[in-house]
Design an enzyme around this catalytic site. Structure first.
Site, PDB file in Angstrom:
ATOM      1  N   LYS A  67       0.848  -1.188   0.000  1.00 58.55           N
ATOM      2  CA  LYS A  67       0.000   0.000   0.000  1.00 58.55           C
ATOM      3  C   LYS A  67       0.880   1.233   0.000  1.00 58.55           C
ATOM      4  O   LYS A  67       1.869   1.284   0.740  1.00 58.55           O
ATOM      5  CB  LYS A  67      -0.832  -0.030   1.300  1.00 58.55           C
ATOM      6  CG  LYS A  67      -1.837   1.086   1.431  1.00 58.55           C
ATOM      7  CD  LYS A  67      -3.164   0.679   0.870  1.00 58.55           C
ATOM      8  CE  LYS A  67      -4.135   1.828   0.740  1.00 58.55           C
ATOM      9  NZ  LYS A  67      -3.865   2.728  -0.377  1.00 58.55           N
ATOM     10  N   LYS A 103       5.094   2.500  -3.077  1.00 53.74           N
ATOM     11  CA  LYS A 103       4.992   3.935  -3.386  1.00 53.74           C
ATOM     12  C   LYS A 103       5.153   4.120  -4.876  1.00 53.74           C
ATOM     13  O   LYS A 103       5.788   3.299  -5.547  1.00 53.74           O
ATOM     14  CB  LYS A 103       6.083   4.727  -2.656  1.00 53.74           C
ATOM     15  CG  LYS A 103       5.741   6.190  -2.457  1.00 53.74           C
ATOM     16  CD  LYS A 103       4.783   6.366  -1.314  1.00 53.74           C
ATOM     17  CE  LYS A 103       4.430   7.813  -1.073  1.00 53.74           C
ATOM     18  NZ  LYS A 103       3.708   7.979   0.193  1.00 53.74           N
ATOM     19  N   SER A 355      -7.267   4.758   4.742  1.00 55.91           N
ATOM     20  CA  SER A 355      -7.192   4.121   3.417  1.00 55.91           C
ATOM     21  C   SER A 355      -7.545   2.641   3.546  1.00 55.91           C
ATOM     22  O   SER A 355      -8.246   2.073   2.707  1.00 55.91           O
ATOM     23  CB  SER A 355      -5.791   4.241   2.829  1.00 55.91           C
ATOM     24  OG  SER A 355      -5.666   5.434   2.101  1.00 55.91           O
TER      25      SER A 355
HETATM   26  P1  NAD Z   1      -0.037  18.608  -0.161  1.00 55.80           P
HETATM   27  O1  NAD Z   1       0.395  18.630  -1.568  1.00 55.80           O
HETATM   28  O2  NAD Z   1      -1.487  18.710   0.171  1.00 55.80           O
HETATM   29  O3  NAD Z   1       0.692  19.790   0.649  1.00 55.80           O
HETATM   30  C1  NAD Z   1       2.058  20.011   0.659  1.00 55.80           C
HETATM   31  C2  NAD Z   1       2.266  21.429   1.197  1.00 55.80           C
HETATM   32  O4  NAD Z   1       3.650  21.651   1.391  1.00 55.80           O
HETATM   33  C3  NAD Z   1       1.779  22.533   0.258  1.00 55.80           C
HETATM   34  O5  NAD Z   1       1.155  23.541   1.028  1.00 55.80           O
HETATM   35  C4  NAD Z   1       3.065  23.075  -0.347  1.00 55.80           C
HETATM   36  O6  NAD Z   1       2.963  24.445  -0.711  1.00 55.80           O
HETATM   37  C5  NAD Z   1       4.000  22.903   0.822  1.00 55.80           C
HETATM   38  N1  NAD Z   1       5.402  22.857   0.453  1.00 55.80           N
HETATM   39  C6  NAD Z   1       6.009  22.289  -0.620  1.00 55.80           C
HETATM   40  N2  NAD Z   1       7.338  22.489  -0.571  1.00 55.80           N
HETATM   41  C7  NAD Z   1       7.571  23.192   0.582  1.00 55.80           C
HETATM   42  C8  NAD Z   1       8.723  23.702   1.216  1.00 55.80           C
HETATM   43  N3  NAD Z   1       9.941  23.541   0.670  1.00 55.80           N
HETATM   44  N4  NAD Z   1       8.574  24.359   2.394  1.00 55.80           N
HETATM   45  C9  NAD Z   1       7.348  24.523   2.945  1.00 55.80           C
HETATM   46  N5  NAD Z   1       6.226  24.077   2.398  1.00 55.80           N
HETATM   47  C10 NAD Z   1       6.334  23.428   1.231  1.00 55.80           C
HETATM   48  O7  NAD Z   1       0.627  17.323   0.469  1.00 55.80           O
HETATM   49  P2  NAD Z   1       0.210  16.502   1.757  1.00 55.80           P
HETATM   50  O8  NAD Z   1      -0.661  15.395   1.307  1.00 55.80           O
HETATM   51  O9  NAD Z   1      -0.219  17.425   2.849  1.00 55.80           O
HETATM   52  O10 NAD Z   1       1.620  15.846   2.111  1.00 55.80           O
HETATM   53  C11 NAD Z   1       2.602  16.563   2.871  1.00 55.80           C
HETATM   54  C12 NAD Z   1       3.540  15.551   3.506  1.00 55.80           C
HETATM   55  O11 NAD Z   1       2.766  14.649   4.296  1.00 55.80           O
HETATM   56  C13 NAD Z   1       4.314  14.657   2.502  1.00 55.80           C
HETATM   57  O12 NAD Z   1       5.575  14.362   3.066  1.00 55.80           O
HETATM   58  C14 NAD Z   1       3.476  13.409   2.442  1.00 55.80           C
HETATM   59  O13 NAD Z   1       4.229  12.280   2.026  1.00 55.80           O
HETATM   60  C15 NAD Z   1       3.028  13.319   3.875  1.00 55.80           C
HETATM   61  N6  NAD Z   1       1.839  12.487   4.072  1.00 55.80           N
HETATM   62  C16 NAD Z   1       0.636  12.819   3.536  1.00 55.80           C
HETATM   63  C17 NAD Z   1      -0.450  11.966   3.731  1.00 55.80           C
HETATM   64  C18 NAD Z   1      -1.819  12.293   3.207  1.00 55.80           C
HETATM   65  O14 NAD Z   1      -2.747  11.507   3.462  1.00 55.80           O
HETATM   66  N7  NAD Z   1      -2.009  13.408   2.559  1.00 55.80           N
HETATM   67  C19 NAD Z   1      -0.311  10.799   4.469  1.00 55.80           C
HETATM   68  C20 NAD Z   1       0.930  10.500   5.007  1.00 55.80           C
HETATM   69  C21 NAD Z   1       2.003  11.353   4.799  1.00 55.80           C
END
Ligand code: NAD
Length: 428
Positions: A67, A103, A355
């Protein structure tokens, strides 16, 4: 910067000393089970053809189908996807859901594409990896710069190829296409449950606690919103263009409203739909990490807290909503300061947990209420957070190592049940 995958594996070595896992089982985890690299030709709106690179890595499926999300980002490469897939194996084991880790990613800047181009790319990626994924083998989900609509296109494309309606092939879908209620907010909510458990253990008074959130996307916004509602002072937030700071704390629902309407992060206060500018200081993402706050929440990308800046990080608690925001070299420096790091494989596991609930609902054809989803998520997060915290205290190790030990114990038990060298050599 060295290999992120090698850096990720270093955590395995530290935790393995304390885990109940066979050396052979550990060796297996050092090697992703299968890796696929594809080219995706896409017809652009101006009639030209562009070819994009994509990857899908299945790290391990000992505990169930693999996953993991699909990321669209210009810096995606195979090494990063391998690390992210490895973290998924560990994350699913930490929260005890019956999945392995995978991934995927496409090297693309989605902000430079039209919606139709993005749809063609997403369908093209599924055409390229359709034989590699499936509801019983490998189940994708959203990640950075992919969302529910993209998951909907992908599910539909997979169903067309297999000529079977197959909602369980992908999670994080729109609700009308078989998505689960509560999936969109699950990552931030899960992280918030971790803060709540810490609050109980440490006797925090939320109004005394200052919080900084790096990355104001899906994960960052939701955790900030919950903390704000509980009385915590969220004094700084940032996105890819930079950050804002206000000592008294922001009205988070107003910031979210404007960020989602305008795609800009502006300091505002909204009363209904009327938003007024609020005085705030601008700050860079680097400055945000070094602010004098109690809780720091990296919720953007990997490698933000490094050996270079770790000594300047002042937060006493770091909640890793992003995957891999702290490098292995930064970790001992934070520990020396006495900072507690609630690691990514626990802090952001709410997303994969819901999920899993979505996959279960798709396979049952029976859908749960939002309250049921949220209650089950809370139970998982509370149970696993406390299990990891207790292991940390019992073994006198960092919380990240404790989370890996917890995961390795579960993965080790599954491998052991299949038979290890010890079993096959012992004829008694
Ligand atoms: P997203 O695309 O919704 O948001 C990412 C945010 O980070 C955006 O606001 C973007 O502008 C900002 N960003 C990008 N580069 C940046 C930087 N250099 N400095 C500061 N901000 C920056 O993504 P998301 O889903 O919120 O994911 C964010 C993190 O969380 C990732 O590492 C992802 O792997 C992790 N994550 C997300 C989920 C999920 O369900 N969405 C689950 C587990 C882990």
């Amino acid at each position: 910067m060295g290999s992120i995958f090698d850096d990720a594996l270093r955590r395995l070595d530290v935790a393995a000393e304390h885990a109940d896992i066979d050396a052979e089982a550990l060796e297996r985890l050092r090697h992703p089970k299968a890796m696929l690299q594809v080219s995706i030709p896409v017809r652009m709106d101006d009639g030209s053809l562009q070819v994009f690179e994509g990857y899908r890595v299945r790290h391990d499926d000992t505990r169930g189908p693999a996953k993991g999300g699909i990321r669209y980002h210009p810096n995606v490469d195979l090494d990063e996807i391998k690390a992210l897939a490895f973290w998924m194996t560990c994350k699913c084991a930490v929260v005890g859901i019956p999945f392995g880790g995978a991934k995927g990613g496409v090297v693309v800047d989605p902000k430079k594409m039209s919606r139709l181009e993005l749809e063609r790319l997403s369908r093209g990626f599924i055409q390229a990896i359709a034989d590699f994924i499936g509801p019983d083998t490998d189940i994708p989900a959203p990640d950075v710069y992919t969302n529910a609509r993209i998951m909907g296109w992908m599910m539909e494309e997979y169903s067309k190829i297999t000529r079977r309606h197959t909602p369980a092939v992908i999670t994080g879908k729109p609700i009308p296409l078989g998505g689960s209620l509560g999936r969109d907010t699950a990552t931030g909510r899960g992280a918030y449950h971790c803060v709540q458990e810490l609050e109980k253990r440490r006797g925090w008074k939320p109004t005394n606690m200052r919080v900084a959130v790096q990355g104001f996307g899906n994960g960052g916004q939701v955790v900030a919103q919950h903390l704000h509602a509980a009385g915590y002072k969220v004094v700084a937030v940032s996105d890819s263009k930079g950050g804002i700071y206000k000592a008294e704390g922001f009205d988070i629902p107003s910031l979210i409203h404007v960020k989602n309407e305008t795609r800009n992060l502006e300091a505002v206060y909204c009363d209904g739909s009327l938003c007024e500018a609020v005085k705030a200081d601008q700050l860079t993402n680097e400055e945000l990490l070094e602010l004098d706050v109690d809780i720091l929440i990296p919720a953007a990308l990997e490698n933000q807290i490094t050996a270079e800046n770790a000594k300047r990080v002042r937060a006493s608690v770091i909640i890793e909503v992003a995957n891999g925001p702290t490098t292995s070299e930064a970790e001992p420096i934070l520990e020396e300061h006495g900072s507690l790091v609630v690691p990514d494989i626990l802090a952001n596991a709410g997303g994969v947990t819901v999920s899993y609930f979505e996959w279960v609902q798709n396979r049952q054809g029976l859908y749960w209420t939002l309250e049921e989803v949220q209650q089950r998520l809370k139970e998982v997060m509370q149970r696993e957070f406390n299990a990891v915290y207790n292991l940390m205290e019992e073994k006198q190790i960092g919380m990240r190592s404790a989370a890996y030990v917890h995961a390795l114990n579960r993965i080790g038990a599954a491998l052991e049940a299949r038979g290890t060298q010890r079993y096959f050599q012992d004829n008694t």
